[in-house]
Design a protein around this motif. Structure first.
Motif, PDB file in Angstrom:
ATOM      1  N   GLY A  71       0.786  -1.222   0.000  1.00 37.40           N
ATOM      2  CA  GLY A  71       0.000   0.000   0.000  1.00 37.40           C
ATOM      3  C   GLY A  71       0.813   1.264   0.000  1.00 37.40           C
ATOM      4  N   VAL A  72       1.979   1.234  -0.675  1.00 39.49           N
ATOM      5  CA  VAL A  72       2.887   2.395  -0.754  1.00 39.49           C
ATOM      6  C   VAL A  72       3.337   2.775   0.655  1.00 39.49           C
ATOM      7  CG1 VAL A  72       3.267   4.665  -1.794  1.00 39.49           C
ATOM      8  CG2 VAL A  72       1.581   3.132  -2.794  1.00 39.49           C
ATOM      9  N   GLN A  73       3.980   1.814   1.303  1.00 41.72           N
ATOM     10  CA  GLN A  73       4.501   1.999   2.655  1.00 41.72           C
ATOM     11  C   GLN A  73       6.013   2.204   2.579  1.00 41.72           C
ATOM     12  OE1 GLN A  73       2.747   2.281   5.358  1.00 41.72           O
ATOM     13  NE2 GLN A  73       0.757   1.397   4.847  1.00 41.72           N
ATOM     14  N   PRO A  74       6.525   3.372   2.968  1.00 44.98           N
ATOM     15  CA  PRO A  74       7.952   3.661   2.815  1.00 44.98           C
ATOM     16  C   PRO A  74       8.797   3.089   3.940  1.00 44.98           C
ATOM     17  CG  PRO A  74       6.864   5.537   3.783  1.00 44.98           C
ATOM     18  CD  PRO A  74       5.763   4.526   3.506  1.00 44.98           C
ATOM     19  N   LEU A  75      10.033   2.770   3.618  1.00 48.78           N
ATOM     20  CA  LEU A  75      11.041   2.547   4.646  1.00 48.78           C
ATOM     21  C   LEU A  75      11.629   3.899   5.005  1.00 48.78           C
ATOM     22  CD1 LEU A  75      12.894  -0.659   3.379  1.00 48.78           C
ATOM     23  CD2 LEU A  75      10.883  -0.477   4.882  1.00 48.78           C
ATOM     24  N   ASP A  76      11.789   4.149   6.308  1.00 44.19           N
ATOM     25  CA  ASP A  76      12.316   5.428   6.768  1.00 44.19           C
ATOM     26  C   ASP A  76      13.729   5.655   6.248  1.00 44.19           C
ATOM     27  OD1 ASP A  76       9.969   5.690   8.213  1.00 44.19           O
ATOM     28  OD2 ASP A  76      10.860   4.901  10.068  1.00 44.19           O
ATOM     29  N   ASP A  77      14.066   6.918   5.998  1.00 45.46           N
ATOM     30  CA  ASP A  77      15.417   7.244   5.556  1.00 45.46           C
ATOM     31  C   ASP A  77      16.461   6.731   6.546  1.00 45.46           C
ATOM     32  OD1 ASP A  77      14.144   8.532   3.505  1.00 45.46           O
ATOM     33  OD2 ASP A  77      15.105  10.469   3.808  1.00 45.46           O
ATOM     34  N   ALA A  78      16.185   6.899   7.835  1.00 39.21           N
ATOM     35  CA  ALA A  78      17.148   6.460   8.848  1.00 39.21           C
ATOM     36  C   ALA A  78      17.319   4.946   8.828  1.00 39.21           C
ATOM     37  CB  ALA A  78      16.697   6.925  10.237  1.00 39.21           C
ATOM     38  N   TYR A  79      16.233   4.227   8.569  1.00 40.40           N
ATOM     39  CA  TYR A  79      16.306   2.760   8.490  1.00 40.40           C
ATOM     40  C   TYR A  79      17.147   2.332   7.300  1.00 40.40           C
ATOM     41  CZ  TYR A  79      14.725  -2.113   8.274  1.00 40.40           C
ATOM     42  OH  TYR A  79      14.679  -3.487   8.244  1.00 40.40           O
ATOM     43  N   LEU A  80      16.924   2.963   6.147  1.00 39.21           N
ATOM     44  CA  LEU A  80      17.704   2.621   4.961  1.00 39.21           C
ATOM     45  C   LEU A  80      19.173   2.962   5.142  1.00 39.21           C
ATOM     46  CD1 LEU A  80      15.182   3.807   2.219  1.00 39.21           C
ATOM     47  CD2 LEU A  80      15.857   1.444   2.701  1.00 39.21           C
ATOM     48  N   ALA A  81      19.444   4.087   5.802  1.00 37.53           N
ATOM     49  CA  ALA A  81      20.834   4.472   6.055  1.00 37.53           C
ATOM     50  C   ALA A  81      21.520   3.456   6.973  1.00 37.53           C
ATOM     51  CB  ALA A  81      20.892   5.869   6.669  1.00 37.53           C
ATOM     52  N   ARG A  82      20.795   3.005   7.987  1.00 32.87           N
ATOM     53  CA  ARG A  82      21.374   2.012   8.894  1.00 32.87           C
ATOM     54  C   ARG A  82      21.568   0.672   8.170  1.00 32.87           C
ATOM     55  NH1 ARG A  82      25.052   0.941  12.118  1.00 32.87           N
ATOM     56  NH2 ARG A  82      24.581  -0.225  14.034  1.00 32.87           N
ATOM     57  N   ALA A  83      20.635   0.322   7.300  1.00 28.84           N
ATOM     58  CA  ALA A  83      20.779  -0.904   6.520  1.00 28.84           C
ATOM     59  C   ALA A  83      22.035  -0.848   5.659  1.00 28.84           C
ATOM     60  CB  ALA A  83      19.549  -1.118   5.646  1.00 28.84           C
ATOM     61  N   ARG A  84      22.300   0.301   5.062  1.00 28.61           N
ATOM     62  CA  ARG A  84      23.508   0.461   4.252  1.00 28.61           C
ATOM     63  C   ARG A  84      24.757   0.346   5.123  1.00 28.61           C
ATOM     64  NH1 ARG A  84      25.530  -0.694  -0.469  1.00 28.61           N
ATOM     65  NH2 ARG A  84      26.239  -2.139   1.155  1.00 28.61           N
ATOM     66  N   GLU A  85      24.758   0.942   6.287  1.00 27.41           N
ATOM     67  CA  GLU A  85      25.914   0.867   7.188  1.00 27.41           C
ATOM     68  C   GLU A  85      26.176  -0.568   7.622  1.00 27.41           C
ATOM     69  OE1 GLU A  85      24.801   3.379  10.389  1.00 27.41           O
ATOM     70  OE2 GLU A  85      25.145   5.263   9.301  1.00 27.41           O
ATOM     71  N   LEU A  86      25.129  -1.274   8.003  1.00 26.20           N
ATOM     72  CA  LEU A  86      25.299  -2.635   8.516  1.00 26.20           C
ATOM     73  C   LEU A  86      25.744  -3.598   7.420  1.00 26.20           C
ATOM     74  CD1 LEU A  86      22.157  -2.786  10.816  1.00 26.20           C
ATOM     75  CD2 LEU A  86      24.533  -2.970  11.580  1.00 26.20           C
TER      76      LEU A  86
END
Length: 420
Positions: A212-227
């Motif tokens: 339903g067009v549910q976004p992942l938060d910018d902070a979550y995506l940034a942390r995913a990239r770091e990890l």
């Protein structure tokens, strides 16, 4: 039966007294259920159906028709290409294939050494990405692959293994092992999943479309990239729905308030403006060499017709300013919907729009699904329900403000037809 008329044109070309519904049910496998309508022609954001009605298409073939129906530049390009090369197989290449790959890498601002693999659909692009992650899993000895709850990556075996919804998975028994699902936007769960340093890759949609067009938060995506970077895991973005300008940027990851450039990214849907094509982008030399010669392939991938459709789509989005148009018209729609009493929430990213209906606005068990029928039958427009109370809009990127206003008028009228 002789081979003179084995396909029975003598009967097919005669007037058939059966309805189109009967013809469909008799000859096509029922994996999609019964179609809502028989569509006949289209132009821009409009289609005509078997009853001669003109319908405003606010779904765009589920985010596929980036340029609408029968865009003259697509028609011209395909006509010219069909007169030269239609198909060459993967034993050869063509200029449209190479040029489209170069254009995608440029639009994605991919580093030197990045490459593209062309497939025929989003599911196949995700199959290629999964095989690349499996190669990385074998090379590193890491055993786990992460995906997100409410995510959707396709219906083929590998893509289905990454798709969370039990109703899609359960009928087929055991799928690919070693895949775990995390709650989206739960940073603590994400960090915990990486604690044992045994993760080979993480798959996610930056915006979950089927949810339903549910976004992942910018902070979550940034942390995913770091990890993923610190634990030698691959970050894979499924931008099958969100790519090619749908959100007002070429790719959704470019609109995140951090550098979250993935290792792998999958595309399809809007890339071909209705012509079937998918793509896997590998960012950098390491990701580009995960799959070697003979380890993956497809007969039709990079087909000159499909590649030229993709090339023309990108050229048209750029020349007609459709990224800015998607942002502007999408914001116009969202602003108006926010003032509608029956609407509880609007999530808008370019022309990728999710609408949650207020549960108290109707006595229907599934007001969103009821509204889809009401909108089509009574108000001549096509919308899509992704849940009992959730709607999704993904119209052509060249939707005009006037057409958006027609939608808004018809949508508010359709809401009044819901049972109270």
């Amino acid at each position: 039966m002789t081979d003179i008329d084995a396909v029975r044109l003598d009967k097919l070309d005669k007037l058939d007294e059966r309805s189109w519904q009967q013809r469909y049910q008799r000859s096509l496998m029922g994996v999609f259920g019964d179609p809502q309508e028989l569509l006949v022609t289209g132009r821009g954001a409009w289609v005509s159906d078997s009853q001669g009605r003109q319908l405003l298409d606010m779904l765009g073939g589920i985010a596929v028709n980036a340029l609408g129906h029968a865009h003259p530049r697509i028609v011209e390009a395909l006509t010219q290409q069909a007169q030269t090369l239609g198909h060459v197989s993967n034993l050869f290449t063509s200029v449209p294939q190479m040029r489209l790959a170069e254009m995608l890498l440029n639009a994605a601002e991919a580093p030197e050494g990045s490459t593209v693999f062309f497939a025929n659909s989003g599911s196949e692009a995700n199959e290629a990405a999964l095989k690349a992650v499996l190669r990385h899993r074998e090379a590193t000895g890491k055993s786990r692959i992460l995906a997100l709850e409410n995510g959707f990556h396709g219906r083929t075996l590998g893509a289905l293994s990454l798709t969370h919804k039990p109703a899609f998975r359960d009928p087929f028994g055991d799928l690919i092992g070693g895949i775990e699902f995390l709650a989206p936007n739960d940073t603590a769960a994400l960090e915990a999943a990486f604690e044992d340093d045994d993760v080979a890759g993480l798959f996610c949609e930056p915006i979950q479309g089927e949810a339903g067009v549910q976004p992942l938060d910018d902070a979550y995506l940034a942390r995913a990239r770091e990890l993923t970077r610190s634990h030698d895991a691959l970050l894979v973005f499924d931008e099958v729905q969100t790519g090619i300008g749908r959100t007002g940027q070429w790719f959704r990851f470019q609109g995140v308030d951090a550098d979250v450039t993935p290792d792998l990214m999958t595309l399809a849907k809007g890339l071909g403006s209705g012509v079937p094509i998918g793509a896997l982008l590998a960012f950098g030399q390491t990701a580009s060499t995960l799959l070697g010669a003979g380890q993956h392939g497809t007969t039709f991938g990079g087909n000159p017709l499909a590649a030229l459709a993709g090339q023309t789509t990108l050229e048209t989005i750029q020349s007609e300013g459709l990224l800015e148009n998607a942002r502007r018209v999408g914001a116009h729609i969202a602003s108006a919907l926010a003032g509608v009493e029956a609407v509880a929430e609007v999530r808008q990213y370019g022309l990728h729009i999710g609408i949650d209906l207020d549960p108290s606005s109707s006595s229907a068990a599934s007001p969103a699904k009821s509204l889809v029928t009401i909108a089509r039958e009574n108000h001549h427009m096509i919308i899509n329900a992704t849940g009992d109370h959730t709607l999704r809009l993904a119209p052509p990127l060249n939707l005009t403000t006037d057409e958006a206003d027609i939608f808004l008028a018809r949508f508010t009228a359709a809401l009044k037809d819901l049972p109270r």
